[in-house]
Design an enzyme around this catalytic site. Structure first.
Site, PDB file in Angstrom:
ATOM      1  N   HIS A   1     -28.711  -6.902   0.994  1.00  0.00           N
ATOM      2  CA  HIS A   1     -27.664  -6.818  -0.025  1.00  0.00           C
ATOM      3  C   HIS A   1     -27.788  -8.046  -0.919  1.00  0.00           C
ATOM      4  O   HIS A   1     -28.691  -8.877  -0.729  1.00  0.00           O
ATOM      5  CB  HIS A   1     -26.278  -6.703   0.629  1.00  0.00           C
ATOM      6  CG  HIS A   1     -26.017  -7.774   1.665  1.00  0.00           C
ATOM      7  ND1 HIS A   1     -25.969  -9.109   1.362  1.00  0.00           N
ATOM      8  CD2 HIS A   1     -25.818  -7.686   3.002  1.00  0.00           C
ATOM      9  CE1 HIS A   1     -25.729  -9.797   2.449  1.00  0.00           C
ATOM     10  NE2 HIS A   1     -25.643  -8.961   3.470  1.00  0.00           N
ATOM     11  N   ASP A   2     -26.855  -8.161  -1.874  1.00  0.00           N
ATOM     12  CA  ASP A   2     -26.973  -9.249  -2.846  1.00  0.00           C
ATOM     13  C   ASP A   2     -26.893 -10.641  -2.214  1.00  0.00           C
ATOM     14  O   ASP A   2     -27.357 -11.611  -2.805  1.00  0.00           O
ATOM     15  CB  ASP A   2     -25.871  -9.125  -3.914  1.00  0.00           C
ATOM     16  CG  ASP A   2     -26.195  -8.002  -4.895  1.00  0.00           C
ATOM     17  OD1 ASP A   2     -27.337  -7.502  -4.860  1.00  0.00           O
ATOM     18  OD2 ASP A   2     -25.299  -7.619  -5.673  1.00  0.00           O
TER      19      ASP A   2
ATOM     20  N   HIS B   1     -28.403 -11.547   0.659  1.00  0.00           N
ATOM     21  CA  HIS B   1     -29.794 -11.867   0.994  1.00  0.00           C
ATOM     22  C   HIS B   1     -30.568 -12.205  -0.280  1.00  0.00           C
ATOM     23  O   HIS B   1     -31.373 -13.139  -0.308  1.00  0.00           O
ATOM     24  CB  HIS B   1     -30.486 -10.667   1.644  1.00  0.00           C
ATOM     25  CG  HIS B   1     -29.888 -10.213   2.935  1.00  0.00           C
ATOM     26  ND1 HIS B   1     -29.145  -9.070   3.039  1.00  0.00           N
ATOM     27  CD2 HIS B   1     -29.942 -10.745   4.181  1.00  0.00           C
ATOM     28  CE1 HIS B   1     -28.765  -8.898   4.298  1.00  0.00           C
ATOM     29  NE2 HIS B   1     -29.223  -9.909   5.014  1.00  0.00           N
TER      30      HIS B   1
ATOM     31  N   LYS C   1     -22.615 -17.973   4.942  1.00  0.00           N
ATOM     32  CA  LYS C   1     -21.719 -17.031   5.640  1.00  0.00           C
ATOM     33  C   LYS C   1     -21.883 -17.233   7.145  1.00  0.00           C
ATOM     34  O   LYS C   1     -20.929 -17.145   7.896  1.00  0.00           O
ATOM     35  CB  LYS C   1     -22.036 -15.587   5.279  1.00  0.00           C
ATOM     36  CG  LYS C   1     -21.035 -14.639   5.932  1.00  0.00           C
ATOM     37  CD  LYS C   1     -21.255 -13.230   5.511  1.00  0.00           C
ATOM     38  CE  LYS C   1     -22.274 -12.535   6.366  1.00  0.00           C
ATOM     39  NZ  LYS C   1     -21.800 -12.249   7.743  1.00  0.00           N
ATOM     40  N   ASP C   2     -23.118 -17.506   7.544  1.00  0.00           N
ATOM     41  CA  ASP C   2     -23.401 -17.788   8.955  1.00  0.00           C
ATOM     42  C   ASP C   2     -23.499 -19.308   9.118  1.00  0.00           C
ATOM     43  O   ASP C   2     -24.567 -19.850   9.403  1.00  0.00           O
ATOM     44  CB  ASP C   2     -24.691 -17.086   9.361  1.00  0.00           C
ATOM     45  CG  ASP C   2     -24.580 -15.589   9.161  1.00  0.00           C
ATOM     46  OD1 ASP C   2     -23.882 -14.941   9.953  1.00  0.00           O
ATOM     47  OD2 ASP C   2     -25.146 -15.064   8.187  1.00  0.00           O
TER      48      ASP C   2
HETATM   49  P1  AMP Z   1     -29.106 -11.341   8.379  1.00  0.00           P
HETATM   50  O1  AMP Z   1     -29.996 -10.298   7.804  1.00  0.00           O
HETATM   51  O2  AMP Z   1     -27.706 -10.908   8.596  1.00  0.00           O
HETATM   52  O3  AMP Z   1     -29.717 -12.063   9.548  1.00  0.00           O
HETATM   53  O4  AMP Z   1     -29.004 -12.448   7.245  1.00  0.00           O
HETATM   54  C1  AMP Z   1     -30.149 -13.071   6.726  1.00  0.00           C
HETATM   55  C2  AMP Z   1     -29.726 -14.258   5.918  1.00  0.00           C
HETATM   56  O5  AMP Z   1     -28.887 -13.828   4.851  1.00  0.00           O
HETATM   57  C3  AMP Z   1     -28.930 -15.270   6.742  1.00  0.00           C
HETATM   58  O6  AMP Z   1     -29.337 -16.578   6.377  1.00  0.00           O
HETATM   59  C4  AMP Z   1     -27.522 -14.987   6.314  1.00  0.00           C
HETATM   60  O7  AMP Z   1     -26.676 -16.104   6.434  1.00  0.00           O
HETATM   61  C5  AMP Z   1     -27.720 -14.622   4.864  1.00  0.00           C
HETATM   62  N1  AMP Z   1     -26.566 -13.862   4.370  1.00  0.00           N
HETATM   63  C6  AMP Z   1     -26.006 -12.771   4.929  1.00  0.00           C
HETATM   64  N2  AMP Z   1     -24.915 -12.402   4.231  1.00  0.00           N
HETATM   65  C7  AMP Z   1     -24.775 -13.285   3.233  1.00  0.00           C
HETATM   66  C8  AMP Z   1     -23.841 -13.451   2.167  1.00  0.00           C
HETATM   67  N3  AMP Z   1     -22.814 -12.621   1.994  1.00  0.00           N
HETATM   68  N4  AMP Z   1     -24.015 -14.481   1.311  1.00  0.00           N
HETATM   69  C9  AMP Z   1     -25.060 -15.346   1.472  1.00  0.00           C
HETATM   70  N5  AMP Z   1     -25.980 -15.239   2.446  1.00  0.00           N
HETATM   71  C10 AMP Z   1     -25.839 -14.228   3.311  1.00  0.00           C
END
Ligand code: AMP
EC number: 6.3.2.1
Length: 298
Positions: free
Chosen positions: A34-35, A37, A149-150
Site C-alpha cells: 500500500h502507499d 510501503h 507505524k511499527d
Molecule cells: P510489512 O509488509 O507490514 O512488514 O511492512 C513493511 C514495512 O512497511 C515496515 O517497515 C512497515 O513499518 C512499513 N509500513 C507498513 N505500514 C506503513 C504505514 N502505514 N506507513 C509507513 N510505513 C508503513
C-alpha cells in the site's frame, strides 16, 4: 525491474553493485503493498543508486498460524506497484529458500522486547531479527528503510544493527495514513465495514494523548494511559495494549529529556491494528510527515 527468487542470485547481484561502488537501498516488506510501503520505496529511490525491495511473508514472526494463513497476498499487484516506483530488484524467495532446514541458532532480545507487541506477540520480534539478519547478510544494503507505524520494530532493528555491526544505515519513515487518520496496513482489508468506520478512533485517541502532553507540562504517564483508555472504552474491538514509554529505549521510567511513544494495539475480529505517535518532550512530533489534530478534524 527484475524479480529474483534465489539467495545466490540476489547475493551475486548485490555484490556486483558493491564492486561498482553503487549504493543499495533496501525495503523489506511482507507484500500486499500500500502507499505506506511505497513511501519507504520512494525515500529509498531518492537516496540510493539501486533499490531492492523484498516481498516475503516470514512465518517465523507470526505467533498465530491463523494470522499467517490469512495474511493477504497478491504478488502480481506488488510487482506492478514496485515497477511503477522504479524499483530495480524485487527479492521474492519462498519459505524453502529462506528456511531450508530447522535453524540451529536463535536470536533473542535483551532489551526493548518485553513491552508493546513484544509482550503480546511472543516470538514475533525474534522472528523479525532472524529474517532481517539473513536479508542484511544477503544484500548488504547501504541503507534500510522501516516504517514508524511499527515503531518498536524500528527500535529493535536499531539495536540489532548496532549490536552486530551491520554496516547499514536505518532510515525511519513516518506513518502514511488514510484521510481519516487510520494508519495504512495490509491488514485493514480484513476489517468489517463497521470496524473500518470505527478504526480512525485509534489515531484520535493518540492525538488526545499528544494534546495532553502539549498542554500540561506536568503530565504523568498514568494520565495519558487513563485518557486513552477512556477514549477507547466503548469500541467494538478489544484493546490489546495502551502504553506510553520512552523512545527508542521503551522504558516506563520516562525522564524529562526523553522522547516519548504513545502506542495502542486493538484486536478486531480478523485484524489486529497497531498505531503510535512519537513525540519530543514538548509533545511535538519527533518525525515529520504526521497529521496534526487540526488537519485531521478538517
Ligand atoms: P510489512 O509488509 O507490514 O512488514 O511492512 C513493511 C514495512 O512497511 C515496515 O517497515 C512497515 O513499518 C512499513 N509500513 C507498513 N505500514 C506503513 C504505514 N502505514 N506507513 C509507513 N510505513 C508503513
Amino acid at each position: 525491474m527484475k524479480t529474483i527468487k534465489t539467495i545466490q542470485a540476489m547475493r551475486e547481484v548485490a555484490n556486483d553493485y558493491h564492486h561498482q561502488n553503487q549504493t543499495i537501498g533496501f525495503v523489506p516488506t511482507m507484500g500486499y503493498l500500500h502507499d505506506g510501503h511505497l513511501a519507504l520505496v520512494k525515500e529509498a529511490r531518492k537516496q540510493n543508486d539501486i533499490v531492492v525491495a523484498s516481498v516475503f511473508v516470514n512465518p517465523l514472526q507470526f505467533n498465530q498460524s491463523t494470522d499467517l494463513n490469512h495474511y493477504p497476498r497478491d504478488f502480481d499487484r506488488d510487482e506492478r506497484l514496485l515497477k511503477a516506483e522504479a524499483v530495480d530488484y524485487i527479492f521474492y524467495p519462498n519459505v524453502e529458500e529462506m528456511y531450508p532446514k530447522e535453524l540451529s541458532t536463535e536470536l533473542s532480545l535483551a532489551k526493548r522486547g518485553d513491552v508493546l507487541c513484544g509482550a503480546t506477540r511472543p516470538g514475533h520480534f525474534e522472528g523479525v531479527l532472524v529474517v532481517l539478519t539473513k536479508l542484511f547478510n544477503i544484500i548488504s544494503p547501504h541503507r534500510v528503510y522501516f516504517g514508524l507505524k511499527d515503531a518498536q520494530q524500528v527500535a529493535v532493528v536499531d539495536g540489532l544493527i548496532e549490536d552486530f555491526n551491520f554496516s547499514t544505515e536505518l532510515v525511519p519513515v513516518p506513518t502514511t495514513r488514510e484521510s481519516d487518520g487510520l494508519a495504512l496496513s495490509s491488514r485493514n482489508v480484513r476489517l468489517t465495514e463497521d470496524e473500518r468506520l470505527e478504526a480512525p478512533i485509534i489515531y484520535q485517541a493518540l492525538q488526545a494523548g499528544q494534546s495532553l502532553i502539549v498542554n500540561h507540562q506536568d503530565w504523568k504517564r498514568d494520565d495519558i494511559l487513563h485518557l486513552i483508555n477512556d477514549y477507547l472504552q466503548d469500541i467494538q474491538g478489544t484493546i490489546d495494549y495502551i502504553d506510553c514509554l520512552s523512545y527508542p529505549g521503551l522504558s516506563s521510567d520516562i525522564q524529562a529529556e526523553h522522547d516519548i511513544i504513545i502506542a495502542v494495539a486493538v484486536q478486531y475480529q480478523d485484524a489486529r491494528l497497531i498505531d503510535n505517535v512519537i513525540l519530543r518532550p514538548d509533545g511535538k512530533f519527533k518525525y515529520g510527515g504526521e497529521m496534526n489534530a487540526t488537519e485531521n478534524a478538517k
